[in-house]
Design a protein around this motif. Structure first.
Motif, mmCIF file in Angstrom:
data_model
loop_
_atom_site.group_PDB
_atom_site.id
_atom_site.type_symbol
_atom_site.label_atom_id
_atom_site.label_comp_id
_atom_site.label_asym_id
_atom_site.label_seq_id
_atom_site.Cartn_x
_atom_site.Cartn_y
_atom_site.Cartn_z
ATOM 1 N N HIS A 1 -2.355 -4.677 -6.103
ATOM 2 C CA HIS A 1 -2.696 -3.466 -5.354
ATOM 3 C C HIS A 1 -2.721 -2.312 -6.350
ATOM 4 C CE1 HIS A 1 -1.861 -5.309 -1.301
ATOM 5 N NE2 HIS A 1 -1.238 -6.161 -2.110
ATOM 6 N N LEU B 1 2.146 6.657 -6.711
ATOM 7 C CA LEU B 1 1.053 7.526 -7.139
ATOM 8 C C LEU B 1 1.485 8.988 -7.105
ATOM 9 C CD1 LEU B 1 -1.940 7.706 -8.001
ATOM 10 C CD2 LEU B 1 -2.520 7.899 -5.572
ATOM 11 N N ALA C 1 -4.220 1.757 -7.406
ATOM 12 C CA ALA C 1 -4.811 3.046 -7.036
ATOM 13 C C ALA C 1 -5.082 3.844 -8.306
ATOM 14 C CB ALA C 1 -3.893 3.835 -6.107
ATOM 15 N N VAL D 1 2.424 1.720 -3.387
ATOM 16 C CA VAL D 1 1.457 2.229 -4.358
ATOM 17 C C VAL D 1 1.285 3.736 -4.217
ATOM 18 C CG1 VAL D 1 -1.008 2.258 -4.915
ATOM 19 C CG2 VAL D 1 0.198 0.090 -4.745
ATOM 20 N N PHE D 2 1.128 4.219 -2.996
ATOM 21 C CA PHE D 2 0.887 5.649 -2.822
ATOM 22 C C PHE D 2 2.150 6.483 -3.067
ATOM 23 C CE2 PHE D 2 -3.058 4.204 -0.972
ATOM 24 C CZ PHE D 2 -3.939 5.197 -1.348
ATOM 25 N N CYS E 1 -9.500 5.992 -5.610
ATOM 26 C CA CYS E 1 -9.847 4.733 -4.950
ATOM 27 C C CYS E 1 -8.661 3.784 -5.010
ATOM 28 C CB CYS E 1 -11.058 4.096 -5.639
ATOM 29 S SG CYS E 1 -11.752 2.675 -4.745
ATOM 30 N N TYR E 2 -8.405 3.115 -3.881
ATOM 31 C CA TYR E 2 -7.349 2.106 -3.784
ATOM 32 C C TYR E 2 -8.014 0.762 -3.523
ATOM 33 C CZ TYR E 2 -3.842 -0.727 -1.321
ATOM 34 O OH TYR E 2 -3.025 -1.753 -0.901
ATOM 35 N N LYS F 1 0.825 -1.207 0.000
ATOM 36 C CA LYS F 1 0.000 0.000 0.000
ATOM 37 C C LYS F 1 0.859 1.255 0.000
ATOM 38 C CE LYS F 1 -3.832 2.286 2.369
ATOM 39 N NZ LYS F 1 -4.806 2.210 3.495
#
Length: 461
Positions: free
Chosen positions: A269, A172, A271, A168-169, A339-340, A165
């Protein structure tokens, strides 16, 4: 008098600043909240309550957004060095002092704000403020502690890279804000961590931790005048230099995609996010309510078809994902709304379709009941944050607005949120906009970017 401390004495200092709050005056605060600006620019905000405990925090406008590629990670490095001893107090003396006071210290750093906080008895407030002031004015920065924290940060990097997570961010932000300081990780790259030493850190502290970037906030049975006196004693000697004012850089958003395929992972995973307005926007609450309408869900949650969110109903009844959560990440002047989700490799296309279908429905056919549910959930979310630790809310608003809205004012603003203005806001910021897409894991079945972009609009007649 207190009002003289916050007004005329700081006019000359503010005149030399390009800073966003240079012209603001402390106003529009709830009756139990006091806010003023010291002559050198330090903001002091207090909320008087009947609590026997005091919550005190030092908010600093610092983070990876105000760093360059060469010093990225230095603010997070300073956080690690914060409670490792001062020139006037060793870390063992600090530990003993906190034990005797029964106080608890904490520190955290984000892309725009660094926070040093403490919880203690009201009678220990003066000593706690003295410790917080030493963090930015009296750090010992011993070579032994620097080497130890370099090692600890490397371990933290390993943990961060093992958290899908967080990866991913981080990706992002890197792809959505590519070419801007907001794309940088808070923790920084390894090559920078190895370069940070005593002189480098001390120079950065002196140049970038200016008084006009500080906000000292408290909540509890602390008198505002007493807090101002503490702040004057500990921070009043600091002299700001507008020449060192940090440039927060551009906030350009780029619709783009980053895919890190790893078929050894059990789930993908993903996003998906679009550009959204920042914390100070008048449309912040509308988009927050829209995010609450989309909601969140995971397999441990019951409800099935009786879930309020249409996306949660679909996820629960068709088993297309392990979990999802709608998010709205805000900075001062920009944000990420999206949205994730976590799902099996074979369900990626279906999950993306369902998310985009939910978003398009928001812009076309939001119902009255959905709008009210979203507004009430947004109110609950904000109220829980304020009731949990009011310092968080006071500090954020002091940094971003130089004022404070009460929970009653926020409730009044949310009462005006309806299906029509939610549809208009979603249509403005989400409908037919280029998204930023990030996926980590077995991503073979993820639609390519052109198909995801095409799903951001419907043909309407």
């Amino acid at each position: 008098m207190l009002k003289q401390v916050s007004a005329s004495a700081s006019k000359a200092f503010k005149a030399g600043l390009r800073h966003f709050w240079a012209e603001c005056t402390p106003a529009e605060v709830p009756s139990n909240t006091n806010l003023c600006i010291l002559p050198n620019g330090v903001r002091v905000a207090t909320e008087e309550t009947n609590s026997p405990l005091a919550s005190i925090a030092l908010y600093i406008e610092a983070g990876s957004r105000f760093e360059t590629a060469c010093n990225n990670g230095i603010t997070h490095f300073i956080e690690h060095m914060a409670y490792k001893g001062f020139n006037s107090m060793t870390k063992y003396q600090l530990k003993d002092s906190l034990f005797l006071m029964g106080a608890k210290l904490n520190a955290q750093t984000s892309r725009e704000i660094q926070i040093y906080s403490a919880k203690c008895l009201a009678e220990s407030a003066g000593n706690i403020i003295h410790i917080l002031s030493n963090v930015i004015t009296d750090l010992a920065l011993s070579e032994e502690e620097i080497e130890a924290e370099r090692y600890n940060i490397c371990l933290e990097m390993v943990d961060a890279d093992n958290d899908p997570k967080q990866v991913v961010f981080d990706y992002l932000h890197q792809t959505a804000f590519q070419g801007t300081p907001l794309s940088q990780r808070v923790i920084g790259p390894t090559r920078n961590i190895q370069r940070f030493d005593r002189d480098f850190t001390a120079t950065f502290l002196c140049e970038h931790y200016q008084p006009y970037k500080l906000a000292l906030v408290s909540s509890g049975c602390l008198d505002h005048c007493e807090m101002v006196n503490f702040a004057l004693a500990r921070f009043g000697h600091m002299v700001g230099n507008p020449a060192y004012e940090s440039d927060e850089g551009p906030c350009r958003f780029t619709g783009s995609q980053v895919i890190y395929r790893d078929d050894s992972m059990p789930f993908a995973h993903v996003a998906i996010a679009v550009e959204a307005p920042g914390y100070n926007s008048s449309e912040y609450l509308k988009l927050l309510a829209a995010s609450c309408i989309v909601g969140s869900w995971n397999k441990c949650q019951g409800g099935g078809i009786n879930n309020a969110s249409p996306l949660a109903q679909s996820a629960a009844t068709t088993n297309i994902c392990e979990s999802f959560e709608s998010f709205y990440i805000t900075y001062r002047d920009i944000g990420l709304w999206g949205c994730y989700f976590v799902c099996d490799r074979m369900n990626l296309e279906d999950m993306v379709y369902n998310i985009q279908n939910t978003w398009m429905n928001l812009s076309v056919s939001t119902l009255y009941s959905e709008a009210r549910r979203g507004a009430l959930q947004a109110y609950l979310k904000l109220a829980k944050a304020i009731s949990g630790d009011p310092c968080d809310d006071i500090g954020m608003q002091a940094i971003y607005r130089c004022s404070r809205k009460s929970i009653e004012e926020i409730a009044n603003d949310l009462s005006t949120v309806n299906q029509q203005n939610i549809k208009e806001t979603v249509d403005k910021y989400i409908y037919d906009k280029c998204p930023a897409v990030v996926a980590v894991g077995p991503t073979e079945n993820l639609p390519d970017y052109t198909r995801i972009r095409a799903g951001m609009y419907w043909l309407r007649f």
